[in-house]
Every structure is written in structure tokens, then in C-alpha cells.
Design a protein around this motif. Sequence first.
Motif, PDB file in Angstrom:
ATOM      1  N   MET A  13       0.843  -1.201   0.000  1.00 22.31           N
ATOM      2  CA  MET A  13       0.000   0.000   0.000  1.00 22.31           C
ATOM      3  C   MET A  13       0.874   1.245   0.000  1.00 22.31           C
ATOM      4  O   MET A  13       0.576   2.220  -0.705  1.00 22.31           O
ATOM      5  CB  MET A  13      -0.945  -0.015   1.204  1.00 22.31           C
ATOM      6  CG  MET A  13      -1.981   1.070   1.175  1.00 22.31           C
ATOM      7  SD  MET A  13      -3.029   0.957  -0.282  1.00 22.31           S
ATOM      8  CE  MET A  13      -3.558   2.637  -0.420  1.00 22.31           C
ATOM      9  N   ALA A  14       1.956   1.233   0.765  1.00 20.65           N
ATOM     10  CA  ALA A  14       2.891   2.362   0.738  1.00 20.65           C
ATOM     11  C   ALA A  14       3.481   2.515  -0.661  1.00 20.65           C
ATOM     12  O   ALA A  14       3.675   3.640  -1.149  1.00 20.65           O
ATOM     13  CB  ALA A  14       3.992   2.180   1.780  1.00 20.65           C
ATOM     14  N   MET A  15       3.759   1.406  -1.331  1.00 19.84           N
ATOM     15  CA  MET A  15       4.279   1.452  -2.701  1.00 19.84           C
ATOM     16  C   MET A  15       3.247   2.062  -3.648  1.00 19.84           C
ATOM     17  O   MET A  15       3.593   2.891  -4.498  1.00 19.84           O
ATOM     18  CB  MET A  15       4.653   0.039  -3.156  1.00 19.84           C
ATOM     19  CG  MET A  15       5.196  -0.023  -4.546  1.00 19.84           C
ATOM     20  SD  MET A  15       6.804   0.791  -4.632  1.00 19.84           S
ATOM     21  CE  MET A  15       7.466   0.003  -6.071  1.00 19.84           C
ATOM     22  N   PHE A  16       1.993   1.686  -3.486  1.00 25.06           N
ATOM     23  CA  PHE A  16       0.940   2.242  -4.330  1.00 25.06           C
ATOM     24  C   PHE A  16       0.803   3.750  -4.085  1.00 25.06           C
ATOM     25  O   PHE A  16       0.612   4.525  -5.025  1.00 25.06           O
ATOM     26  CB  PHE A  16      -0.401   1.556  -4.079  1.00 25.06           C
ATOM     27  CG  PHE A  16      -0.393   0.068  -4.336  1.00 25.06           C
ATOM     28  CD1 PHE A  16       0.553  -0.527  -5.158  1.00 25.06           C
ATOM     29  CD2 PHE A  16      -1.338  -0.743  -3.735  1.00 25.06           C
ATOM     30  CE1 PHE A  16       0.549  -1.897  -5.397  1.00 25.06           C
ATOM     31  CE2 PHE A  16      -1.357  -2.111  -3.969  1.00 25.06           C
ATOM     32  CZ  PHE A  16      -0.410  -2.693  -4.801  1.00 25.06           C
ATOM     33  N   MET A  58       5.957   2.177 -17.041  1.00 24.37           N
ATOM     34  CA  MET A  58       6.072   0.731 -17.247  1.00 24.37           C
ATOM     35  C   MET A  58       5.909  -0.023 -15.931  1.00 24.37           C
ATOM     36  O   MET A  58       5.234  -1.055 -15.879  1.00 24.37           O
ATOM     37  CB  MET A  58       7.421   0.390 -17.891  1.00 24.37           C
ATOM     38  CG  MET A  58       7.517   0.850 -19.331  1.00 24.37           C
ATOM     39  SD  MET A  58       9.005   0.330 -20.224  1.00 24.37           S
ATOM     40  CE  MET A  58      10.315   0.736 -19.114  1.00 24.37           C
ATOM     41  N   LEU A  59       6.502   0.491 -14.850  1.00 23.43           N
ATOM     42  CA  LEU A  59       6.351  -0.144 -13.537  1.00 23.43           C
ATOM     43  C   LEU A  59       4.893  -0.130 -13.088  1.00 23.43           C
ATOM     44  O   LEU A  59       4.398  -1.115 -12.538  1.00 23.43           O
ATOM     45  CB  LEU A  59       7.215   0.562 -12.491  1.00 23.43           C
ATOM     46  CG  LEU A  59       8.676   0.185 -12.447  1.00 23.43           C
ATOM     47  CD1 LEU A  59       9.438   1.106 -11.514  1.00 23.43           C
ATOM     48  CD2 LEU A  59       8.851  -1.251 -12.014  1.00 23.43           C
ATOM     49  N   ASP A  64      -0.125  -3.079 -12.091  1.00 21.60           N
ATOM     50  CA  ASP A  64      -1.554  -3.258 -12.378  1.00 21.60           C
ATOM     51  C   ASP A  64      -1.853  -4.613 -13.015  1.00 21.60           C
ATOM     52  O   ASP A  64      -2.929  -5.166 -12.818  1.00 21.60           O
ATOM     53  CB  ASP A  64      -2.068  -2.118 -13.257  1.00 21.60           C
ATOM     54  CG  ASP A  64      -2.136  -0.799 -12.509  1.00 21.60           C
ATOM     55  OD1 ASP A  64      -2.082  -0.807 -11.258  1.00 21.60           O
ATOM     56  OD2 ASP A  64      -2.247   0.249 -13.173  1.00 21.60           O
ATOM     57  N   ARG A  65      -0.909  -5.164 -13.768  1.00 22.78           N
ATOM     58  CA  ARG A  65      -1.107  -6.505 -14.340  1.00 22.78           C
ATOM     59  C   ARG A  65      -0.948  -7.589 -13.275  1.00 22.78           C
ATOM     60  O   ARG A  65      -1.665  -8.580 -13.268  1.00 22.78           O
ATOM     61  CB  ARG A  65      -0.112  -6.759 -15.473  1.00 22.78           C
ATOM     62  CG  ARG A  65      -0.561  -6.237 -16.812  1.00 22.78           C
ATOM     63  CD  ARG A  65       0.251  -6.798 -17.976  1.00 22.78           C
ATOM     64  NE  ARG A  65       1.684  -6.726 -17.790  1.00 22.78           N
ATOM     65  CZ  ARG A  65       2.458  -5.693 -18.120  1.00 22.78           C
ATOM     66  NH1 ARG A  65       1.908  -4.626 -18.674  1.00 22.78           N
ATOM     67  NH2 ARG A  65       3.756  -5.712 -17.923  1.00 22.78           N
ATOM     68  N   GLN A  66      -0.002  -7.390 -12.364  1.00 21.61           N
ATOM     69  CA  GLN A  66       0.251  -8.390 -11.333  1.00 21.61           C
ATOM     70  C   GLN A  66      -0.856  -8.430 -10.282  1.00 21.61           C
ATOM     71  O   GLN A  66      -1.192  -9.493  -9.780  1.00 21.61           O
ATOM     72  CB  GLN A  66       1.593  -8.112 -10.634  1.00 21.61           C
ATOM     73  CG  GLN A  66       2.796  -8.309 -11.520  1.00 21.61           C
ATOM     74  CD  GLN A  66       2.905  -9.743 -12.007  1.00 21.61           C
ATOM     75  OE1 GLN A  66       2.864 -10.683 -11.225  1.00 21.61           O
ATOM     76  NE2 GLN A  66       3.026  -9.910 -13.309  1.00 21.61           N
ATOM     77  N   TRP A  67      -1.374  -7.268  -9.914  1.00 20.36           N
ATOM     78  CA  TRP A  67      -2.403  -7.162  -8.875  1.00 20.36           C
ATOM     79  C   TRP A  67      -3.536  -6.271  -9.398  1.00 20.36           C
ATOM     80  O   TRP A  67      -3.676  -5.122  -8.962  1.00 20.36           O
ATOM     81  CB  TRP A  67      -1.820  -6.569  -7.600  1.00 20.36           C
ATOM     82  CG  TRP A  67      -0.674  -7.353  -7.052  1.00 20.36           C
ATOM     83  CD1 TRP A  67      -0.740  -8.526  -6.348  1.00 20.36           C
ATOM     84  CD2 TRP A  67       0.719  -7.050  -7.181  1.00 20.36           C
ATOM     85  NE1 TRP A  67       0.529  -8.951  -6.037  1.00 20.36           N
ATOM     86  CE2 TRP A  67       1.447  -8.074  -6.527  1.00 20.36           C
ATOM     87  CE3 TRP A  67       1.442  -6.016  -7.783  1.00 20.36           C
ATOM     88  CZ2 TRP A  67       2.827  -8.086  -6.461  1.00 20.36           C
ATOM     89  CZ3 TRP A  67       2.816  -6.028  -7.725  1.00 20.36           C
ATOM     90  CH2 TRP A  67       3.495  -7.058  -7.063  1.00 20.36           C
ATOM     91  N   GLY A  69      -6.448  -4.037  -9.956  1.00 16.43           N
ATOM     92  CA  GLY A  69      -7.341  -3.302  -9.075  1.00 16.43           C
ATOM     93  C   GLY A  69      -6.773  -2.925  -7.722  1.00 16.43           C
ATOM     94  O   GLY A  69      -7.312  -2.050  -7.053  1.00 16.43           O
ATOM     95  N   ALA A  70      -5.693  -3.547  -7.292  1.00 13.38           N
ATOM     96  CA  ALA A  70      -5.166  -3.265  -5.951  1.00 13.38           C
ATOM     97  C   ALA A  70      -4.645  -1.832  -5.851  1.00 13.38           C
ATOM     98  O   ALA A  70      -4.989  -1.107  -4.908  1.00 13.38           O
ATOM     99  CB  ALA A  70      -4.069  -4.262  -5.600  1.00 13.38           C
ATOM    100  N   ARG A  71      -3.831  -1.411  -6.789  1.00 13.42           N
ATOM    101  CA  ARG A  71      -3.253  -0.067  -6.739  1.00 13.42           C
ATOM    102  C   ARG A  71      -4.333   0.989  -6.918  1.00 13.42           C
ATOM    103  O   ARG A  71      -4.428   1.937  -6.134  1.00 13.42           O
ATOM    104  CB  ARG A  71      -2.169   0.090  -7.819  1.00 13.42           C
ATOM    105  CG  ARG A  71      -1.419   1.419  -7.755  1.00 13.42           C
ATOM    106  CD  ARG A  71      -0.476   1.574  -8.947  1.00 13.42           C
ATOM    107  NE  ARG A  71      -1.217   1.633 -10.201  1.00 13.42           N
ATOM    108  CZ  ARG A  71      -1.782   2.739 -10.673  1.00 13.42           C
ATOM    109  NH1 ARG A  71      -1.683   3.879 -10.025  1.00 13.42           N
ATOM    110  NH2 ARG A  71      -2.439   2.713 -11.814  1.00 13.42           N
ATOM    111  N   THR A  72      -5.164   0.813  -7.935  1.00 14.45           N
ATOM    112  CA  THR A  72      -6.162   1.840  -8.223  1.00 14.45           C
ATOM    113  C   THR A  72      -7.214   1.949  -7.117  1.00 14.45           C
ATOM    114  O   THR A  72      -7.645   3.049  -6.784  1.00 14.45           O
ATOM    115  CB  THR A  72      -6.837   1.565  -9.584  1.00 14.45           C
ATOM    116  OG1 THR A  72      -7.335   0.220  -9.605  1.00 14.45           O
ATOM    117  CG2 THR A  72      -5.856   1.758 -10.726  1.00 14.45           C
ATOM    118  N   SER A  73      -7.616   0.815  -6.539  1.00 10.66           N
ATOM    119  CA  SER A  73      -8.598   0.898  -5.450  1.00 10.66           C
ATOM    120  C   SER A  73      -7.956   1.498  -4.198  1.00 10.66           C
ATOM    121  O   SER A  73      -8.604   2.248  -3.467  1.00 10.66           O
ATOM    122  CB  SER A  73      -9.210  -0.467  -5.140  1.00 10.66           C
ATOM    123  OG  SER A  73      -8.253  -1.353  -4.609  1.00 10.66           O
ATOM    124  N   GLY A  74      -6.684   1.205  -3.952  1.00 14.88           N
ATOM    125  CA  GLY A  74      -5.981   1.804  -2.818  1.00 14.88           C
ATOM    126  C   GLY A  74      -5.867   3.311  -2.960  1.00 14.88           C
ATOM    127  O   GLY A  74      -6.043   4.065  -1.995  1.00 14.88           O
TER     128      GLY A  74
END
Length: 101
Positions: A13-16, A58-59, A64-67, A69-74
Motif C-alpha cells: 500500500m505504501a508502494m501504491f 512501465m512499472l 496493475d497486471r500483477q495485482w 485493481g489493488a493499486r487503483t482501489s488503494g
Amino acid sequence: MLQHQPSRTAEYMAMFRASEHAKGAGRRVFADPLAVALLPGSLRLPAKLLAVRPVGEMLTRYIDRQWPGARTSGIARTRLIDDWIGESIGQAEQVVLLGAG
């Protein structure tokens, strides 16, 4: 989760949050200048690279491909909570932050 250590969920989450902050003032939905400082050493370089175009883009796509919705929802949750807290200033006596992960 290991005792006395942050969870991987908290680290990601800190990374996002760092990914959103890296976008810069005119493009991000919130600022979090402390997000990179909260990361373990293994995630600090990738987080700093998020601010470098086109590497950061690119990162972000990779995350976003690996997880999905996780980044965008966070990011959306962070903005919503920030807005609610901003609206409650002067109305609430106390804010309680609860974390789940």
C-alpha cells in the motif's frame, strides 16, 4: 505476518501511495511525500523509479497486471478518506485510524 514487522499488505500500500505521489503535482490525486520513507529497502529503488518517465509508467502497468485493481482501489480509498477527513475538520473531535490487511 511476522511479529513486530509491517505486513506485506502495508508495504505494498505504501508502494501504491508512492506511485501516485511520483506522478507530480498536476497529475496525482493526492500527495504522500512520506510513502517512500515507509518502504523497506527492497522497494525503495522501484518506488524512486516511478518518478522517472517512461520507467515509472512501465512499472505502474506491471503492478496493475500483477495485482489488478489493488493499486487503483488503494488510491481511490486514500483520496476518499482524505476528503472525508478534510470535510470533518472543525466538526469532529477525534479521528480513529484502523488498519486491516
